[in-house]
Design a protein around this motif. Structure first.
Motif, mmCIF file in Angstrom:
data_model
loop_
_atom_site.group_PDB
_atom_site.id
_atom_site.type_symbol
_atom_site.label_atom_id
_atom_site.label_comp_id
_atom_site.label_asym_id
_atom_site.label_seq_id
_atom_site.Cartn_x
_atom_site.Cartn_y
_atom_site.Cartn_z
ATOM 1 N N ASN A 50 0.822 -1.207 0.000
ATOM 2 C CA ASN A 50 0.000 0.000 0.000
ATOM 3 C C ASN A 50 0.855 1.256 0.000
ATOM 4 N N ILE A 51 1.978 1.209 0.739
ATOM 5 C CA ILE A 51 2.869 2.373 0.769
ATOM 6 C C ILE A 51 3.423 2.642 -0.633
ATOM 7 N N LYS A 52 3.826 1.573 -1.336
ATOM 8 C CA LYS A 52 4.350 1.749 -2.683
ATOM 9 C C LYS A 52 3.278 2.276 -3.638
ATOM 10 N N LEU A 53 2.082 1.707 -3.541
ATOM 11 C CA LEU A 53 1.020 2.090 -4.470
ATOM 12 C C LEU A 53 0.513 3.502 -4.217
ATOM 13 N N GLN A 54 0.521 3.920 -2.939
ATOM 14 C CA GLN A 54 -0.109 5.183 -2.608
ATOM 15 C C GLN A 54 0.893 6.297 -2.307
ATOM 16 N N SER A 55 2.180 6.054 -2.576
ATOM 17 C CA SER A 55 3.177 7.073 -2.240
ATOM 18 C C SER A 55 2.939 8.377 -3.000
ATOM 19 N N LYS A 56 2.492 8.285 -4.262
ATOM 20 C CA LYS A 56 2.201 9.505 -5.025
ATOM 21 C C LYS A 56 1.000 10.234 -4.437
ATOM 22 N N ALA A 57 -0.048 9.459 -4.096
ATOM 23 C CA ALA A 57 -1.240 10.090 -3.535
ATOM 24 C C ALA A 57 -0.946 10.698 -2.169
ATOM 25 N N LEU A 58 -0.023 10.081 -1.411
ATOM 26 C CA LEU A 58 0.338 10.629 -0.100
ATOM 27 C C LEU A 58 1.031 11.975 -0.249
ATOM 28 N N MET A 59 1.895 12.075 -1.256
ATOM 29 C CA MET A 59 2.635 13.307 -1.474
ATOM 30 C C MET A 59 1.841 14.291 -2.320
ATOM 31 N N GLY A 60 1.040 13.777 -3.254
ATOM 32 C CA GLY A 60 0.274 14.639 -4.142
ATOM 33 C C GLY A 60 1.052 15.081 -5.359
ATOM 34 N N ALA A 61 2.320 14.647 -5.466
ATOM 35 C CA ALA A 61 3.180 15.062 -6.575
ATOM 36 C C ALA A 61 4.241 13.994 -6.798
ATOM 37 N N ASP A 62 4.990 14.131 -7.902
ATOM 38 C CA ASP A 62 6.098 13.202 -8.144
ATOM 39 C C ASP A 62 7.288 13.533 -7.261
ATOM 40 N N PHE A 63 7.575 14.833 -7.117
ATOM 41 C CA PHE A 63 8.619 15.231 -6.171
ATOM 42 C C PHE A 63 8.378 16.660 -5.717
ATOM 43 N N ILE A 64 9.005 16.987 -4.576
ATOM 44 C CA ILE A 64 8.824 18.293 -3.942
ATOM 45 C C ILE A 64 10.197 18.847 -3.583
ATOM 46 N N ILE A 65 10.369 20.141 -3.781
ATOM 47 C CA ILE A 65 11.539 20.845 -3.235
ATOM 48 C C ILE A 65 11.025 21.747 -2.125
ATOM 49 N N ASP A 66 11.617 21.638 -0.944
ATOM 50 C CA ASP A 66 11.154 22.464 0.173
ATOM 51 C C ASP A 66 12.336 23.069 0.915
ATOM 52 N N THR A 67 12.067 24.148 1.598
ATOM 53 C CA THR A 67 13.081 24.849 2.386
ATOM 54 C C THR A 67 12.403 25.546 3.546
ATOM 55 N N ARG A 68 13.113 25.620 4.679
ATOM 56 C CA ARG A 68 12.560 26.231 5.890
ATOM 57 C C ARG A 68 12.766 27.744 5.933
ATOM 58 N N GLN A 69 13.272 28.301 4.855
ATOM 59 C CA GLN A 69 13.480 29.747 4.779
ATOM 60 C C GLN A 69 13.220 30.173 3.336
ATOM 61 N N ALA A 70 13.138 31.457 3.096
ATOM 62 C CA ALA A 70 12.965 31.919 1.725
ATOM 63 C C ALA A 70 14.131 31.401 0.890
ATOM 64 N N PRO A 71 13.873 30.823 -0.296
ATOM 65 C CA PRO A 71 14.949 30.215 -1.083
ATOM 66 C C PRO A 71 16.054 31.219 -1.416
ATOM 67 N N THR A 72 17.286 30.741 -1.337
ATOM 68 C CA THR A 72 18.413 31.567 -1.766
ATOM 69 C C THR A 72 18.359 31.742 -3.285
ATOM 70 N N ALA A 73 19.182 32.629 -3.811
ATOM 71 C CA ALA A 73 19.191 32.879 -5.254
ATOM 72 C C ALA A 73 19.509 31.602 -6.028
ATOM 73 N N ARG A 74 20.520 30.835 -5.543
ATOM 74 C CA ARG A 74 20.885 29.592 -6.223
ATOM 75 C C ARG A 74 19.759 28.565 -6.135
#
Length: 841
Positions: A50-74
């Motif tokens: 179930n984890i394998k089958l529903q991993s996309k639905a759990l995340m809602g996307a194929d991949f995510i980039i996240d940061t705990r602060q406003a992204p740097t220029a790079r």
């Protein structure tokens, strides 16, 4: 099938029908052991699928980039180059409902774009999921709307912004039952986030960028290429495949314990098989000797009973597998609060095949040693079956024991998925076996040496029985002790696991925590709390900082050095530290000296947690340089603390002494204690109306949520413990019944010599009382030592043993052994000696 084979099967079937009551213990041991293994393995397999089958639905996307602060220029350049399909800013904050003045801590999610790409945002009405961004409205957690009696069309105040509620939010990827209970999600358009005025200094926020890709894109390769670059910019890339792996690891601890319980149940079942077949074959030796006198060969007499045992193993394995399939249907219900999705149980032929195979293999392997006696019994032994029965050669016994040990190691490795655990547990079982046998022999020798000759006849006779020829004292003590050891170990281990998440509340503990209090708001917030008639339990200053140097090495250089052993989170983490002059109740100095306060210009000495010291590979005297909002601060590690992170209160990896950070930019965490729900609601309403940027956690709700989850976890753990205990009781019954044959002959002889029923009862009672008490006491003491080792070496938790095994298991097992032992001689007491001997016992 030739005539000889047909005859073998007919003989096996006829003898099995005549002995069905005696074979019941044998089959019960197989059924319970297989049911435990199949139920847990099937549920684990379903969970992984179930984890394998529903991993996309759990995340809602194929991949995510996240940061705990406003992204740097790079970081922003990398994010833009991949062209995000949606983005989000989320943070935890208090919201208010103008309709009734209610307030609640929520997770505000500001979304832009067509998120989610997989799964769905379930709203009522359903159209609200697609219109809220265009209409500048809010989607509010459905349960929260019921609690505060608000409906679509009412409004919600988020910081300085008041917007209409367009719909009830029933589900959205990224939320779990626990998180939504503590901080329910509120979804608003991303363009409205700035208008709330909540993103201030010290606010905890997260920026996320969501991507939908083609199936052909290698996400693992993308993660491998971009993750190092993003980590340099304090950002992170998370794919749905890595989410799947992480979710699997999240449930490892529960799975390991359940697998351990299954292994114990199986091991007890194996002991039960060996004991039951030993009884059965011992009672059949005279019949086998007669068969050989009539011309049956060794092979034929062996195959008759081998076919019996194998057939019972197959049937028992099939029944156990079917019971296991039924039992695992209950697990998703009791573990649903741990799982961010509903587990769909699929039934296949595999668990049934595994159950049948295990039943066959277990029954034949663990019955092989008793079965081999049918091969070596001589026709002459029809006249002397039980006195000096022929033993199988030593080489044969060594081969069988080696096969059994190999099976146990391989099977425990398959269950526990750790070869060290597998070897360790089997080794502990062997040591327990040896200690029990040694104690039994010492007891026999002690009684023989210090025999109380002045005691009454019945007492002396019962003690003499313990060291007479063919007494089976060692076998009984080992079987009783080993069963008690396994059951008690499981019980103690269960206590360790549940104690790890045990919640303690007292009248002195805070149950309201107010976060993100700015320096200029501190006195006003404290005054508001006091005006509500509530105490200030604690006021903890928080200063955010990052590591700049570790033992003279720049953090930026360490990030680029692929050979360094420092954990990556330390190099990227924004630490929230505090300063104080004393330890709190969740801390204990492990190494070094605690420094309470420093004078101006003194070298700065800090205290760090043990997990930070381990992950950063630093110790007492090592130098750390921190970047405190642009100011570099040189420090030295003065002490290392053990921190109990399970306590529901603010705990810190880094603590400064007083006299260092007082002038640094900071915010505060203030805690208080309320008596009831009404006081909590009034305080939250007053604080949010005056200080909309603060977040308030009501720990009374957290206590309730966690306790409810622990109850369900406890149910699952206790359920598996029940499997093992029932199997253990059956093993004990079989083990004690092993002595039936010899005991009945002795009792018949005593009756012939004129002994009364009461004397025979007293002799048997004293003997079985001694055996039960000795075996169960030693088993519990060994379980205590084994559980202490598990607590210190595996769980790394303090061990506080329960008194239940001593108060319940010790007398309970002793009484059980006594009751079974006395039932063994019921035939003697109810019939004449001649009648018993004619029946062949």
């Amino acid at each position: 099938m030739n005539r000889n084979t047909t005859w073998l099967f007919k003989m096996a079937w006829r003898d099995a029908k005549a002995s069905r009551v005696r074979l019941l213990l044998f089959m019960a041991s197989i059924i319970l052991g297989i049911a435990a293994v199949v139920s847990i393995q099937l549920f684990s397999a379903n969970l992984k699928d179930n984890i394998k089958l529903q991993s996309k639905a759990l995340m809602g996307a194929d991949f995510i980039i996240d940061t705990r602060q406003a992204p740097t220029a790079r970081a922003q350049a990398i994010i833009d180059s991949l062209v995000p399909d949606a983005s989000e800013v989320n943070f935890v904050s208090m919201v208010a409902f103008p309709k009734n003045g209610g307030t609640k801590l929520v997770k505000v999610r500001g979304l832009e774009g067509d998120f989610p790409f997989y799964g769905k945002m379930d709203t009522q009405p359903s159209s609200a999921a697609s219109t809220y961004q265009g209409l500048n409205g809010a989607l509010v957690d459905a349960t929260l709307m019921l609690q505060f009696n608000v409906k679509p069309g009412d409004s919600i105040k988020v910081g300085e912004l008041t917007i209409p509620i367009l719909g009830a939010l029933k589900a959205i990827p990224g939320s779990t039952a626990i998180s939504t209970s503590v901080a329910p999600p509120i979804v608003i358009p991303l363009q409205l986030i700035e208008e709330t005025g909540l993103l201030q200094f010290g606010s905890r926020k997260e920026y996320q960028y969501f991507y939908k890709t083609e199936e052909s894109l290698d996400l693992e390769l993308l993660e491998k290429q971009l993750q190092p670059e993003l980590e340099l910019e304090n950002a992170d890339l998370d794919t749905h495949t890595s989410t799947s792996r992480r979710l699997g690891r999240r449930y490892d601890n529960v799975a390991k314990f359940l697998n351990l319980a299954a292994f114990i149940a199986l091991l007890l079942g194996c002991i039960g098989i060996a004991s039951s077949v030993h009884i059965y074959i011992k009672e059949k030796l005279s019949a086998i000797a007669v068969l050989k006198c009539l011309g049956a060969s060794r092979l034929q007499s062996f195959l008759i009973f081998l076919i019996q045992i194998a057939g019972i193993g197959i049937v028992g394995g099939l029944i156990g597998a079917l019971i296991g399939i039924g039992v695992q249907e209950l697990f998703p219900y009791f573990l649903k609060d741990f799982l961010p999705f509903s587990v769909e149980i699929s039934i296949s032929a595999q668990p049934i095949i595994i159950g049948v195979f295990l039943g066959l293999f277990m029954s034949v392997l663990f019955a092989l040693l008793p079965l081999l006696r049918t091969w070596y019994v001589s026709p002459l032994e029809v006249l002397r079956v039980d006195e000096q029965a022929t033993q199988e050669p030593l080489k044969v016994r060594i081969v069988v024991f080696s096969a059994i040990l190999a099976f146990l190691v391989l099977f425990s490795f398959w269950l526990l998925n750790d070869i060290l655990y597998a070897f360790g547990f089997v080794l502990a079982t062997l040591i327990t076996f040896a200690v029990l046998a040694g104690i039994a022999l010492l007891s026999i020798n002690g009684i023989r040496k210090f025999f109380p000759k002045n005691w009454s006849f019945t007492t002396r006779q019962s003690l003499l029985n313990l060291f007479r020829p063919n007494n089976q004292t060692v076998v009984l003590v080992v079987a009783i002790g080993l069963g008690t050891f396994l059951i008690s170990t499981l019980y103690f281990t269960k206590g360790i696991l549940l104690a790890k998440t045990e919640i303690e509340q007292s009248s002195d503990n805070a149950n309201i925590i107010i976060l993100d209090v700015q320096s200029e708001q501190r006195e006003a917030v404290e005054e508001q709390i006091r005006s509500n008639g509530l105490p200030i339990v604690s006021n903890i200053p928080l200063v955010t900082m990052r590591m700049h140097k570790i033992k003279g090495n720049l953090v930026n250089e360490l990030r680029q050095d692929s050979t360094n052993q420092i954990r990556r989170w330390i190099l990227n983490h924004e630490f929230r530290t505090t300063y104080r002059d004393s330890l709190i109740n969740s801390e204990e100095i492990e190494e070094g000296t605690w420094t309470a306060q420093l004078k101006p210009n003194e070298p700065i000495v800090i205290s760090i947690s043990d997990n930070l010291a381990k992950d950063a590979q630093i110790g007492i005297g090592d130098e750390l340089v921190f970047n405190v909002q642009g100011v570099l601060m040189e420090t030295t590690v003065g002490s290392i603390r053990t921190v109990d992170w399970s306590q529901l209160q603010p705990n810190f990896t880094i603590v400064f002494p007083k006299g260092v950070l007082e002038q640094a930019p900071q915010f505060n965490v203030i805690s208080t204690r309320v008596k009831d729900e009404a006081s909590s609601a009034a305080l939250q309403r007053d604080l949010v109306s005056k200080f909309p940027n603060v977040s308030i956690i009501d720990l009374r709700q957290v206590y309730t949520i966690v306790e409810d989850i622990l109850d369900k976890v406890s149910w699952v753990i206790n359920f598996m413990a029940f499997f093992s205990i029932i199997t253990g009781i059956i093993v004990l019954i079989g083990s004690v019944r092993t002595s039936k044959y010899q005991r009945i002959k002795e009792s018949v002889l005593l009756r012939t010599l004129g002994a009364k029923n009461t004397q025979i009862l007293q002799i048997s009672a004293f003997e079985y009382l001694f055996l039960g008490l000795l075996g169960s006491l030693v088993g519990i003491l060994l379980a205590l030592l084994g559980s202490l080792s598990l607590a210190l070496l595996v769980f790394k938790e303090p061990f506080v043993p329960s008194g239940i095994p001593f108060l319940v298991f010790l007398p309970g097992i002793t009484v059980l052994v006594l009751a079974i032992g006395l039932s063994n001689i019921r035939t003697v007491l109810n019939s004449s000696p001649l009648e018993v001997l004619r029946r062949g016992v």
